[in-house]
Design an enzyme around this catalytic site. Structure first.
Site, PDB file in Angstrom:
ATOM      1  N   ASP A 291       0.832  -1.209   0.000  1.00  0.00           N
ATOM      2  CA  ASP A 291       0.000   0.000   0.000  1.00  0.00           C
ATOM      3  C   ASP A 291       0.867   1.260   0.000  1.00  0.00           C
ATOM      4  OD1 ASP A 291      -2.300   1.488   0.024  1.00  0.00           O
ATOM      5  OD2 ASP A 291      -2.679   1.250   2.169  1.00  0.00           O
TER       6      ASP A 291
ATOM      7  N   ASN B  17     -10.534  -2.474  -6.090  1.00  0.00           N
ATOM      8  CA  ASN B  17      -9.723  -1.648  -6.994  1.00  0.00           C
ATOM      9  C   ASN B  17     -10.380  -1.420  -8.361  1.00  0.00           C
ATOM     10  OD1 ASN B  17      -6.468  -2.860  -5.829  1.00  0.00           O
ATOM     11  ND2 ASN B  17      -7.687  -1.121  -5.126  1.00  0.00           N
TER      12      ASN B  17
ATOM     13  N   ARG C 266       1.953  -5.058   6.069  1.00  0.00           N
ATOM     14  CA  ARG C 266       1.237  -4.012   5.347  1.00  0.00           C
ATOM     15  C   ARG C 266       2.057  -2.740   5.404  1.00  0.00           C
ATOM     16  NH1 ARG C 266      -4.911  -2.367   4.636  1.00  0.00           N
ATOM     17  NH2 ARG C 266      -4.534  -0.622   3.257  1.00  0.00           N
TER      18      ARG C 266
HETATM   19  C1  FPP Z   1      -1.874   0.272  -3.297  1.00  0.00           C
HETATM   20  O1  FPP Z   1      -1.444   1.584  -3.427  1.00  0.00           O
HETATM   21  C2  FPP Z   1      -1.409  -0.579  -4.368  1.00  0.00           C
HETATM   22  C3  FPP Z   1      -2.199  -1.101  -5.341  1.00  0.00           C
HETATM   23  C4  FPP Z   1      -3.634  -0.847  -5.446  1.00  0.00           C
HETATM   24  C5  FPP Z   1      -1.676  -1.964  -6.384  1.00  0.00           C
HETATM   25  C6  FPP Z   1      -0.376  -2.641  -6.142  1.00  0.00           C
HETATM   26  C7  FPP Z   1       0.344  -2.670  -7.424  1.00  0.00           C
HETATM   27  C8  FPP Z   1       1.692  -2.620  -7.589  1.00  0.00           C
HETATM   28  C9  FPP Z   1       2.615  -2.646  -6.457  1.00  0.00           C
HETATM   29  C10 FPP Z   1       2.329  -2.515  -8.920  1.00  0.00           C
HETATM   30  C11 FPP Z   1       2.041  -3.579  -9.917  1.00  0.00           C
HETATM   31  C12 FPP Z   1       2.009  -4.967  -9.382  1.00  0.00           C
HETATM   32  C13 FPP Z   1       2.768  -5.990  -9.824  1.00  0.00           C
HETATM   33  C14 FPP Z   1       2.591  -7.339  -9.230  1.00  0.00           C
HETATM   34  C15 FPP Z   1       3.782  -5.829 -10.868  1.00  0.00           C
HETATM   35  P1  FPP Z   1      -2.527   2.745  -3.459  1.00  0.00           P
HETATM   36  O2  FPP Z   1      -2.693   3.173  -4.867  1.00  0.00           O
HETATM   37  O3  FPP Z   1      -3.778   2.291  -2.785  1.00  0.00           O
HETATM   38  O4  FPP Z   1      -1.804   3.839  -2.614  1.00  0.00           O
HETATM   39  P2  FPP Z   1      -2.508   4.993  -1.756  1.00  0.00           P
HETATM   40  O5  FPP Z   1      -3.238   4.294  -0.637  1.00  0.00           O
HETATM   41  O6  FPP Z   1      -1.352   5.795  -1.284  1.00  0.00           O
HETATM   42  O7  FPP Z   1      -3.414   5.739  -2.679  1.00  0.00           O
END
Ligand code: FPP
Length: 257
Positions: free
Chosen positions: A35, A83, A203
């Site tokens: 996250d 998501n 996390r």
């Molecule tokens: C949370 O950050 C992360 C995600 C929703 C997606 C995770 C994806 C990756 C790490 C990159 C691609 C994955 C792979 C396996 C290559 P957020 O966007 O919710 O962050 P925020 O809470 O700060 O908005």
């Protein structure tokens, strides 16, 4: 298939690569809620997608580290059922990153004896991603060094609902007795069938919640929260958490004998 609890590298090999890590009592299965990509980007006045791109680099680092030190299973929460509600441009960018990751890492998975698996509503993923996933899962299916388990369009509650439906159908069709519904049978009807529960859940980003991840499977899992945003998460911090895991006493509700 039942995963065997067996270390893929011996301790001396791992220690040469990571001097700060005590390799005794490493977790067998590590799960991560990655996250903070969006906040990482916002802090730098960048588009959120740049945060996901940097987050994908962290994924590579952590996968390599796990393989190097002898973690047997790594489960990454890469895309949740929630998501899908994000703006279309962000969903599209995440799918593109995932596809790129599958294409660019396949060689490394093969060379490093890593098997890919996916859990979640894979049928909801775009067709090209499904094809890339199936292709990578097929070519890596005999790899035994580590299991990389990607949670995609995954939600713990929908996984449980799906399991209840499966078991209810079997009971209705007379394949099972109601009395034979046990925790083991429940586990066998989840996406994670045959995969032991995580020993450690991490996390990132300072949020102290589970966000619908592996709800059934984390009953006895040790949980570590870190304020670090996922794109800033390093191998060193990961190793520190692994050392911290070792110091925690796991009693599974029992008392010390
Ligand atoms: C949370 O950050 C992360 C995600 C929703 C997606 C995770 C994806 C990756 C790490 C990159 C691609 C994955 C792979 C396996 C290559 P957020 O966007 O919710 O962050 P925020 O809470 O700060 O908005």
């Amino acid at each position: 298939m039942k995963e065997k609890r067996k270390k893929s590298l011996n301790s001396s090999q791992s220690l040469t690569n990571s001097p700060v890590l005590n390799t005794e009592a490493l977790p067998y299965h590590v799960a991560i809620i990655m996250d903070g990509n969006g906040r990482w980007a916002q802090k730098r006045f960048l588009n959120r997608i740049k945060g996901h791109r940097k987050g994908a680099e962290t994924v590579r680092t952590i996968v390599r580290t796990c393989r190097e030190i002898g973690i047997s299973i790594l489960t990454l929460y890469a895309f949740s059922t929630e998501n899908w509600e994000r703006p279309r441009s962000e969903v599209t960018a995440l799918m593109a990153l995932l596809k790129k990751f599958l294409e660019s890492e396949q060689k490394e998975m093969l060379e490093n004896n890593i098997r890919l698996n996916a859990i979640g509503q894979i049928e909801r993923m775009p067709e090209d991603i499904q094809a890339a996933l199936h292709q990578t899962m097929t070519v890596t299916e005999n790899k035994t060094g580590m299991l990389l388990n990607l949670a995609l369009s995954y939600g713990g509650r929908s996984e449980i609902v799906r399991m209840v439906r499966e078991i209810a159908k079997k009971a209705r069709d007379g394949e099972i007795d109601i009395a034979s519904i046990t925790p083991a049978l429940v586990s066998e009807n989840l996406y994670t069938r045959g995969i032991p529960d995580p020993d450690l859940l991490i996390r990132t980003s300072g949020e102290i919640r589970i966000s619908n991840f592996l709800l059934w499977q984390i009953a006895y899992t040790e949980i570590f929260f870190t304020d670090t945003l996922w794109p800033d998460f390093t191998k060193e911090e990961f190793l520190q958490i692994l050392n911290g895991f070792k110091r925690r006493e796991r009693r599974y509700g029992k008392i010390e004998s």
